[in-house]
Design a protein around this motif. Structure first.
Motif, PDB file in Angstrom:
ATOM      1  N   THR A 110     -11.916  -0.985 -12.287  1.00 13.21           N
ATOM      2  CA  THR A 110     -10.942  -0.026 -12.796  1.00 13.21           C
ATOM      3  C   THR A 110     -11.270   0.287 -14.247  1.00 13.21           C
ATOM      4  O   THR A 110     -11.475  -0.634 -15.047  1.00 13.21           O
ATOM      5  N   VAL A 111     -11.330   1.580 -14.584  1.00 15.34           N
ATOM      6  CA  VAL A 111     -11.519   2.009 -15.968  1.00 15.34           C
ATOM      7  C   VAL A 111     -10.155   2.102 -16.642  1.00 15.34           C
ATOM      8  O   VAL A 111      -9.208   2.670 -16.083  1.00 15.34           O
ATOM      9  N   LEU A 112     -10.058   1.556 -17.838  1.00 15.71           N
ATOM     10  CA  LEU A 112      -8.785   1.552 -18.564  1.00 15.71           C
ATOM     11  C   LEU A 112      -8.588   2.884 -19.291  1.00 15.71           C
ATOM     12  O   LEU A 112      -8.650   2.975 -20.514  1.00 15.71           O
ATOM     13  N   VAL A 145     -11.204   1.307  -7.946  1.00 16.30           N
ATOM     14  CA  VAL A 145      -9.783   1.607  -7.749  1.00 16.30           C
ATOM     15  C   VAL A 145      -9.332   2.256  -9.047  1.00 16.30           C
ATOM     16  O   VAL A 145      -9.107   1.594 -10.054  1.00 16.30           O
ATOM     17  N   LYS A 146      -9.230   3.560  -9.037  1.00 14.87           N
ATOM     18  CA  LYS A 146      -9.143   4.322 -10.271  1.00 14.87           C
ATOM     19  C   LYS A 146      -7.747   4.355 -10.878  1.00 14.87           C
ATOM     20  O   LYS A 146      -7.591   4.473 -12.090  1.00 14.87           O
ATOM     21  N   THR A 147      -6.737   4.251 -10.043  1.00 13.51           N
ATOM     22  CA  THR A 147      -5.352   4.259 -10.492  1.00 13.51           C
ATOM     23  C   THR A 147      -4.497   3.803  -9.316  1.00 13.51           C
ATOM     24  O   THR A 147      -5.038   3.410  -8.265  1.00 13.51           O
ATOM     25  N   THR A 152     -18.721   2.598  -4.317  1.00  8.35           N
ATOM     26  CA  THR A 152     -17.984   3.668  -3.661  1.00  8.35           C
ATOM     27  C   THR A 152     -16.604   3.832  -4.277  1.00  8.35           C
ATOM     28  O   THR A 152     -16.034   2.878  -4.826  1.00  8.35           O
ATOM     29  N   ASN A 153     -16.070   5.056  -4.172  1.00  5.32           N
ATOM     30  CA  ASN A 153     -14.730   5.319  -4.701  1.00  5.32           C
ATOM     31  C   ASN A 153     -13.640   5.140  -3.651  1.00  5.32           C
ATOM     32  O   ASN A 153     -12.463   5.356  -3.933  1.00  5.32           O
ATOM     33  N   GLY A 154     -14.021   4.776  -2.431  1.00  2.51           N
ATOM     34  CA  GLY A 154     -13.027   4.462  -1.415  1.00  2.51           C
ATOM     35  C   GLY A 154     -12.444   5.648  -0.682  1.00  2.51           C
ATOM     36  O   GLY A 154     -11.518   5.485   0.119  1.00  2.51           O
TER      37      GLY A 154
END
Length: 267
Positions: free
Chosen positions: A199-201, A144-146, A118-120
Motif C-alpha cells: 500500500t502506498v501512503l 491494495v491501494k485503498t 498485480t493490482n487485484g
C-alpha cells in the motif's frame, strides 16, 4: 500487441525478495491511480503536462527504454546461470493474460522462480494462473491501494479503456470493490512466505479509516508493506501538489496497521 511493449530491468536486487532477478514491466493498466509514477506504462502518450515540459536531456534520462517480449526471453536465456528470479509487473500485467502465461512458461523452463505483481482487478485471471501448476507464480505481490469502497476512484476514465475492461467497470463501485476483495482472498490462501500486500501512503486515499478497513480483510500472518508517496512524476498533475505524510504521521499509520497485522512495515 505492440512490438515494443515492456520495460526490462536486467538485474534487480529489490523486486524479488531474497533473489537476484530480472523484472519486466508490461505496458497497460486499467487503473489511473493519481500518484502513479509509471506514467509511460499507463499512458503510452506519456504522463501529465508537467512531465512533457521537461528539458530534452531530463526527458531522455527519465524515459524508460521499451523492448520486445523476444528481447526479454533472450535476456532470460543469456542470464539463466546468474539470475534466479523473474518478476512480471506493470502497469497491470493481467490486462494481458496470454503474454503473462507465455512469459511464465518460458522463464520456468529456464529454471527461474516467478513473481507476479498485480493490482487485484482480475481475480478470475489470477485464480486461473494459480490453479495451473505450470503457470502458477511462486510469489505474488498484491497492491491494495485503498479501502475497497473507494476503488471506483481509481478506475480508468478514457472511453476506450472502459470499453475494453467492461468486466471490471460496468458494475461500478460495488463490482470494483468485489474484485479486490476476491483477489485478497485468493492471495491470502497462498502460503505466507509466497505472498505480500503493498500500500502506498498517499494521503487522499490512505488514512486511518482506510487502513482499518484494509486490515480487516488481510490474513493475520500477512506481510503488509507500506511505501512512501513521492509527489513527483505523478500520473495526475494535481497529485504533485499533495504533501506527503510526515515521518511521524507515516510511523503512526504503520503502527496502526501493525496493531491489526503484526507483519506490517514501512519499506
Amino acid at each position: 500487441m505492440k512490438p515494443l511493449d515492456a520495460v526490462l530491468i536486467k538485474t534487480s536486487l529489490v523486486d524479488y525478495p531474497e533473489r537476484v532477478a530480472a523484472a519486466c514491466f508490461l505496458r497497460g493498466c486499467n487503473f489511473r491511480c493519481p500518484y502513479c509514477y509509471n506514467t509511460e506504462l499507463v499512458e503510452p502518450s506519456g504522463g501529465n503536462q508537467s512531465q512533457a515540459q521537461k528539458s530534452g536531456a531530463q526527458a531522455k534520462r527519465d524515459t524508460p527504454q521499451f523492448v520486445s517480449i523476444q528481447d526479454i526471453i533472450a535476456h532470460l536465456k543469456k542470464r539463466a546461470n546468474v539470475l534466479s528470479g523473474f518478476v512480471i509487473s506493470g502497469g497491470e500485467p493481467l490486462c494481458q493474460p496470454d503474454i503473462v502465461r507465455g512469459l511464465i512458461l518460458k522463464a520456468r523452463s529456464l529454471g527461474y522462480k516467478i513473481k507476479l505483481d498485480t493490482n487485484g482487478a482480475f481475480p478470475g485471471r489470477l485464480q486461473e494462473l494459480l490453479s495451473d501448476p505450470a503457470c502458477a507464480p511462486d510469489y505474488v505481490a498484491l497492491d491494495v491501494k485503498t479501502a475497497p469502497t473507494r476503488y471506483k476512484e481509481l478506475q480508468a476514465q478514457d472511453a476506450a479503456t472502459i470499453k475494453a475492461l467492461q468486466d471490471l467497470n460496468a458494475g461500478g463501485q460495488n463490482l470494483a470493490a468485489q474484485k479486490i476483495i476476491e483477489s485478497i482472498k485468493i492471495v491470502s490462501a497462498m502460503p505466507s512466505s509466497a505472498r505480500e500486500f503493498r500500500t502506498v501512503l498517499y494521503p487522499p486515499l490512505v488514512g486511518q479509516a482506510e487502513i482499518k478497513e484494509i486490515a480487516s480483510l488481510l490474513p493475520k500472518d500477512a506481510r503488509w508493506f507500506f511505501a512512501h508517496f513521492l509527489n513527483g512524476r505523478c500520473l495526475c498533475a494535481a497529485a504533485e501538489k499533495v504533501q506527503p505524510y510526515t515521518e511521524e504521521k507515516e510511523a503512526a499509520l504503520v503502527e496502526l496497521a501493525r496493531s491489526f497485522i503484526p507483519g506490517a512495515a514501512l519499506r
